[in-house]
Design an enzyme around this catalytic site. Structure first.
Site, PDB file in Angstrom:
ATOM      1  N   ASP A 381     -70.909  62.172-100.539  1.00 22.09           N
ATOM      2  CA  ASP A 381     -71.577  61.826 -99.299  1.00 22.09           C
ATOM      3  C   ASP A 381     -72.952  62.490 -99.236  1.00 22.09           C
ATOM      4  O   ASP A 381     -73.054  63.711 -99.382  1.00 22.09           O
ATOM      5  CB  ASP A 381     -70.691  62.325 -98.144  1.00 22.09           C
ATOM      6  CG  ASP A 381     -71.148  61.831 -96.797  1.00 22.09           C
ATOM      7  OD1 ASP A 381     -70.999  60.615 -96.544  1.00 22.09           O
ATOM      8  OD2 ASP A 381     -71.657  62.656 -96.012  1.00 22.09           O
ATOM      9  N   GLU A 410     -73.746  58.638-102.961  1.00 24.29           N
ATOM     10  CA  GLU A 410     -74.009  57.835-101.763  1.00 24.29           C
ATOM     11  C   GLU A 410     -75.312  58.321-101.126  1.00 24.29           C
ATOM     12  O   GLU A 410     -75.306  59.069-100.165  1.00 24.29           O
ATOM     13  CB  GLU A 410     -72.847  57.938-100.767  1.00 24.29           C
ATOM     14  CG  GLU A 410     -72.976  56.984 -99.580  1.00 24.29           C
ATOM     15  CD  GLU A 410     -73.416  57.644 -98.272  1.00 24.29           C
ATOM     16  OE1 GLU A 410     -73.614  56.905 -97.301  1.00 24.29           O
ATOM     17  OE2 GLU A 410     -73.573  58.888 -98.219  1.00 24.29           O
TER      18      GLU A 410
END
Lengths: 663, 663
Positions: A381, A410
């Site tokens: 993330d 990401e």
């Protein structure tokens, strides 16, 4: 300037692929080739020879393959990697005395000017080589020495000296005393095939409950696995399954007012129940996780976990390691902010802490913990909000222990930062695909990803949607848009993913106009989905994933080519294997509202269907077959039926001389 | 992977100019700018600051100048070099806590959300900066700390904190504890102006005798100097003036039969009279050389000597240092060869000898010897036939002692090799100019030289002819071709040269058809030239060199731009100073046979003559003046009169409101 050996006359430079001056590796999977080019040249007019040398990092010895001259001092050779792990490669070059002598002898022979002394010079080179040669060849070279150094007709001996056999043997035992070696040893990270080719599915386990009121569990998630397997997904990516904090918990639709029963964001990690190495109690236990993982593996599905290095205020780290957080002058911990927005439910780590080494070690232990639990894929993330050096260290360290681990970055941020994350080690990367909707946008972007240096290290994973990204194209285009984007993602990129069931159920309701947030987003609440909705795309998805598994051309991005269509709403491209044994031709109607038709322009020679004969295109989506001839052919696509053709090219062999069949 | 400081969050890469990964310097002369670009970025959303740091190598301290953001993580700044010698530059960047805080404070202020604690954070940053600041600023920062940390209306204090003065002072004393530095220190070689701008003349002293029978001397050569000064040349380059060998001496027109009285090739260096540090007895003595040099200096002409590292069989080295040569199995020394051609009058050095260090030292001593004799320019013969490492070592070493020395590389070989020689240290390079004759050839080549990375290190010296190169264009085109090539060389390239008197007397007789060798070449015999031939180009050359000295635009290659003409036999280009105070516009008829006319297309805005007003173009060759208006204007050139315009653009200021004059 210090010179150690002035007799090294060859210069080697401009070796490619080489990422950022050799600071970063390129990437491959077993079976893929590494095509290496270099410039190598010497002073004077002597003949240069050039070798590509390479080895798996664990191997003691280098393998060597001769590089072929391309002209203008450039050279090329290739090798194939065959095992997961790290490889090294570099280039060696030297002035080759024998090749130089032989070239000159040829010219002398043509001019009728071979002298005894010329042959003696060659004889000495052959004798020296015999000392480097293996026993068999040494004998042969000894004989050749005798022949060349004997008396007798020089022209006849020159002819013998020009025997290709002598050339071949001498090439194997060159005099490398003055050989130069390129000053970088370059690296290849070899990942397992899933690093390149895979279909991903993101799903919130807590929405897998049997009823609308129920908080789904990992066990419910396991029960959903056959549905995913039926659709043909390879990877199930779960948002964080760790305990969720309660302080400043966000309510539905990201409200700062949290109501009783609101479940909070899974990215607000940590509570009394534990931190990054625990399972959220409402989802179950580590044992439940193990059952989920085992059941998935049985169905050919691998789990991917989320790595989000941030804490809720309730995370045990906050109490146990205040030195890992930034404190404000009023004694409170600095929460995440993007002024004037405040994310008081999230504490970022302070990577500038004097205790960064302990922090890094602990964060690595999180990944190692889940690897011990059998997880080999991590979707990271927002990696661009943590230091690059940290990721490089972490990924290198983890992959040295577990080379099969895959890290997906990401990061949706500026191109250079996304590229840098890929360079420093991320196995795969999210892309701008979601926002590339027109033909020119898609063409330009996919060319950049697949036909520039990016292809050496940046592996795209294309997602039409994520829990954060409901594009305006999907909002406006609804179901036809979902179908088009599915086919584009799955056929343009060997790795792609969807966030479901929102995607297959064509949920296109945004939180508000101009927002890309889903209304009633699962990030903040449980959703109950009607998987059996007749308008679901589950069967189309199953078909698409089936086609991907059947067709090697779709399992890599190397063979992607775009083709002209005389209608800007129609995009056409092909993917093919290098030997053209598998050629897939895709046409997509990008307009989700209207039927479009046009003439596509196929490079028939390149795709192996040139010549006067007709060929067949077989639509693997609809099973329809069309007979085409020549480069220009007509297509028409109704987005409300299905906005795409995924043709397999079949060479048409029927003629009066042959049985009637398709190859 | 070893990380020393995990708190360095900024990445710096892609710094330009950087030649071959920083292995080689760029080149400048005093007063020139070095424009540096870099990529620098951090994780997260903090504000990055970036500095260009640089210094003369002899200086202890670095100078620093802030880099300006260009967007997409790129930055730019520049510095000007002002002294001959070596400079270093690199890039520093850091996350700037104050700039980050200030940006956020602005957003908070707009949102009306400034809290006391926000101001306290800034106050602490200001206090820390005060400890780094000089006394005056420290006082100011102390006051600002008091203001920010006081109680009272946060909005008012925020306004004070956003005062540009505080920003300016804080920018001067950034917190660089976590600053990153680019991992290469890049180099600039700063040469004296002659490295960029100069007109060269090559001449054989032995052809300067007063009568046709006489072997000219250095004294005769000195008597020729006023003729060269009149033509406006800056450099007189002499082929080797060293003793000439007698063994295998070549006769006239490169004949292997040497007749009595044949003078031999000056490049067959060495005889009983001495080697590379002696003067050929027929030319005179070292004292004569000194007189020549002194007289030349009085006339503003600098001497350039030839450095040809090769020996005649009679060179003392052959006897004293046989270990520097390659021996053949029959005990003879290997002479130069390009089979089946033999150059038995030339022994190359064996650079692969085990005694290479002693050889290198001796060859360096040759250059140092002539430097002691006052020579500062060396035209290096065939540098591409000696090892690259040798040249890099030699030039670096010599320029550390004598940074004003200029080395011109006479290598006509493959592009990569020519570029490499320039990279490793040659000050200037011969070019392919002689063989670029059509408009597209000239345009493409000059763009490559002046508008790519080559411009950073490859300084072209354009020669229409040399003793080795009488191009077919000159052979066929005769006097008009000579005029055209003169103007092209002298206006396209800030450095150019001619081999005379062959050039100004338009000698265009080749040895044989298809050959670029002069008939009766001065390389092998004495020529007696009639300098007063009325068809001589000496007055045109004088004019052209005068124009070059008068117009700064012609003294650099930086401002070169090509402009369209609707006739392929006409080429048009301009050179201008950055401030457009000097703009030269050149039009050349490339067809030596026919009159050509056409419409040229001038980018009037770019050249500062845009708008509705007329402007004047003043032909500095013919002194004719034309009134032009707008971008499209007519030209016509008769090659038999003069095939070129060299216009100076003059802005036309006359109007009814002003006195009548030209600026």
């Amino acid at each position: 300037m210090r010179i150690d050996d002035g007799t090294k006359r060859v210069v080697i430079e401009d070796v490619r692929p080489e990422i950022e001056g050799g600071r970063f590796p390129i990437k491959r999977i077993p079976g893929e080739r590494v095509i290496v080019e270099a410039a190598a040249f010497s002073d004077a007019h002597d003949v240069v020879a050039c070798s590509l040398v390479y080895r798996p990092e664990r191997a003691l010895n280098w393998s060597e393959t001769p590089m072929q001259p391309l002209g203008q001092d450039r050279w090329r050779a290739e090798f194939t990697v065959d095992e997961v792990g790290m490889y090294r490669y570099t280039v060696e070059a030297w002035v080759d005395f024998f090749l130089t002598w032989r070239r000159d002898l040829e010219k002398r022979a043509v001019a009728g000017q071979v002298a005894h002394v010329d042959l003696l010079i060659g004889a000495n080179l052959v004798r020296e080589a015999s000392t480097r040669a293996a026993r068999n060849e040494a004998g042969y070279l000894g004989e050749m020495f005798t022949l060349l150094s004997a008396t007798g007709d020089p022209a006849a001996r020159a002819a013998a000296a020009l025997d290709p056999k002598l050339l071949a043997v001498m090439r194997r035992f060159p005099d490398k005393r003055h050989a130069a070696r390129y000053d970088h040893e370059l690296a290849v990270v070899v990942d397992r095939p899933l690093a390149v080719f895979g279909a991903w599915y993101e799903m919130f386990p807590r929405s897998c409950g049997r009823t609308a009121d129920e908080h789904g569990t990992l066990a419910d998630c396991a029960a959903r696995l056959p549905y995913l397997a039926e659709m043909g997904f390879d990877v199930l990516y779960l948002p964080p399954i760790t305990p969720i904090g309660t302080s400043y918990r966000k309510g539905k639709n990201n409200s700062t007012e949290c109501q009783t029963g609101d479940v909070g964001s899974p990215w607000a990690i940590g509570s009394e129940a534990g931190g990054h190495k625990a399972v959220h109690p409402q989802l179950g236990t580590l044992a439940d996780f193990q059952q989920l993982r085992t059941r998935a593996a049985e169905l050919g599905i691998e789990l991917a976990l989320d790595v989000a290095y941030q804490c809720s205020p309730d995370h045990p780290y906050v109490r146990e390691h205040p030195e890992w957080f930034r404190f404000r002058p009023d004694g409170t911990v600095q929460y995440a902010e993007n002024p004037p927005k405040k994310y008081q439910d999230i504490y970022p780590f302070d990577f500038e802490t004097a205790h960064w080494r302990q922090l890094w070690d602990e964060l690595r232990s999180v990944v190692l913990f889940w690897i011990e639990q059998g997880v080999k894929i991590f979707r990271v993330d927002n990696p661009h909000t943590k230091p690059f050096g940290f990721w490089q260290w972490l990924i290198e360290d983890v992959k040295q222990r577990n080379p099969e681990v895959i890290f997906l970055a990401e990061a949706f941020t500026r191109p250079r930062v996304m590229q840098h994350l890929a360079q420093l080690g991320f196995t795969q990367s999210y892309t701008y695909f979601a926002w590339r909707n027109s033909k020119s946008e898609l063409t330009e972007y996919l060319r950049e990803l697949t036909q520039t240096e990016l292809a050496e290290y940046f592996r795209p994973n294309a997602w039409p949607n994520t829990p954060d990204i409901l594009t305006e194209y999907l909002q406006v285009g609804g179901r036809p848009a979902c179908m088009a984007r599915l086919v584009l993602a799955a056929t343009l990129c060997a790795s792609y993913g969807i966030y479901g069931p929102a995607f297959e159920l064509c949920d296109n309701r945004a939180k508000e106009p101009g927002s890309e947030e889903y209304l009633d987003s699962e990030k903040y609440q449980i959703r109950h989905w009607n998987l059996d909705d007749p308008r679901s795309l589950r069967h189309l998805i199953a078909r698409v994933n089936h086609i991907r598994r059947d067709n090697p051309a779709l399992q890599t991005n190397a063979g992607l080519k775009f083709h002209a269509v005389d209608n800007d709403q129609l995009i056409c491209y092909s993917k093919s294997t290098p030997d053209l044994s598998n050629v897939i031709l895709v046409v997509v109607n990008l307009d989700p509202h209207h039927v479009h038709s046009g003439w596509v322009d196929i490079p028939v020679e390149e795709l192996g269907v040139g010549g006067p004969r007709s060929y067949q295109v077989h639509d693997l989506l609809s099973d329809a077959r069309f007979i085409w001839q020549g480069p220009r052919n007509y297509v028409q696509l109704d987005p409300h039926v299905i906005p795409a053709h995924v043709f397999k090219l079949r060479r048409w062999l029927r003629s009066e001389h042959q049985f009637e069949y398709f190859l």
